[in-house]
Scaffold this active site. Structure first.
Site, PDB file in Angstrom:
ATOM      1  N   CYS A 117      36.682 -13.297  67.729  1.00 53.42           N
ATOM      2  CA  CYS A 117      35.650 -12.315  68.081  1.00 53.42           C
ATOM      3  C   CYS A 117      35.087 -12.634  69.449  1.00 53.42           C
ATOM      4  O   CYS A 117      35.729 -12.356  70.456  1.00 53.42           O
ATOM      5  CB  CYS A 117      34.567 -12.239  67.015  1.00 53.42           C
ATOM      6  N   SER A 118      33.902 -13.233  69.531  1.00 54.89           N
ATOM      7  CA  SER A 118      33.295 -13.443  70.842  1.00 54.89           C
ATOM      8  C   SER A 118      32.390 -14.671  70.844  1.00 54.89           C
ATOM      9  O   SER A 118      31.403 -14.697  71.560  1.00 54.89           O
ATOM     10  CB  SER A 118      32.486 -12.205  71.240  1.00 54.89           C
ATOM     11  N   CYS A 119      32.701 -15.697  70.045  1.00 54.55           N
ATOM     12  CA  CYS A 119      31.836 -16.870  69.966  1.00 54.55           C
ATOM     13  C   CYS A 119      31.710 -17.515  71.333  1.00 54.55           C
ATOM     14  O   CYS A 119      32.709 -17.725  72.023  1.00 54.55           O
ATOM     15  CB  CYS A 119      32.376 -17.857  68.936  1.00 54.55           C
TER      16      CYS A 119
HETATM   17 FE    FE Z   1      33.829 -15.359  67.912  1.00 52.34          FE
END
Ligand code: FE
Length: 214
Positions: free
Chosen positions: A118-120
């Protein structure tokens, strides 16, 4: 972040009048209204949260840690051995930075950070992620062809420098410690920090040299 989401991951029809909100804006506003109405969130708390991410939290924090590591070998060792408490020493920590790992670039190895799922992203050191960091092409290509991705960011590494890709997760978030640029011997910590870009700490860039910084 009700007031601070981006517009890149949906189609934005620019033929709409400027006053018309995008479907995502409308959804966020509707959600915020419902949460406030039901008493689940306090609008003042939301504003304070947004203000924090807009002004207090940002790549200047990570840059401060990098500059300290460049001038203080003992801090550098602590940062690489266990980043979370080392960052806390200089007042950096909080949500999204509970379990930080710092990986150091060397002439032999360059590090690149991605979240393939995702976008951690390590908010306390880097602030909010750039739009491209959350994009599916970056997330897949950083793993498949990191050298090509770096070239698109204007970074051409020596062919014999390995690229190591680190996959951040909600539990564990990575930051790159870039190499200290040549010609920076006389610079103090603040001047060094000014050479450390956000991208250098993601690994899609290098620390600037003093010449290029002026
Ligand atoms: Fe993520």
């Amino acid at each position: 972040m009700a007031h601070d989401h981006d517009h890149a991951d949906h189609d934005h029809d620019h033929s709409h009048p400027a006053s018309e909100l995008s479907p995502m804006d409308l959804r966020v506003r509707a959600l915020e209204s419902v949460l406030v109405e039901k008493g689940y969130v306090d609008p003042a708390a939301l504003d304070a949260l947004i203000e924090t991410y807009e002004t207090k939290v940002g790549p200047h924090n990570g840059a401060r840690a990098v500059a300290r590591a460049w001038v203080d070998p003992a801090f550098r060792a602590r940062l690489l051995a266990d980043a979370t408490p080392a960052l806390r020493e200089i007042g950096i920590g909080g949500r999204g930075g509970e379990h930080m790992v710092v990986v150091a670039n060397t002439p032999e190895e360059h590090n690149l950070v991605v979240c393939t799922l995702c976008s951690c992203y390590p908010w306390p050191v880097l602030g909010l992620p750039p739009v491209w960091y959350k994009s599916p092409p970056y997330r897949s290509r950083a793993v498949i062809e990191p050298r090509a991705v770096l070239a698109e960011f204007g970074v051409t590494l020596p062919a014999d420098q390995r690229i190591r890709v680190w996959d951040s997760t909600a539990e564990l978030r990575y930051m790159v410690l870039p190499m200290r640029p040549a010609g920076t011997d006389g610079l103090d910590e603040a001047a060094l920090a000014a050479l450390v870009t956000r991208d250098a700490m993601i690994g899609t860039g290098l620390a600037r040299t003093p010449e290029r910084n002026t």
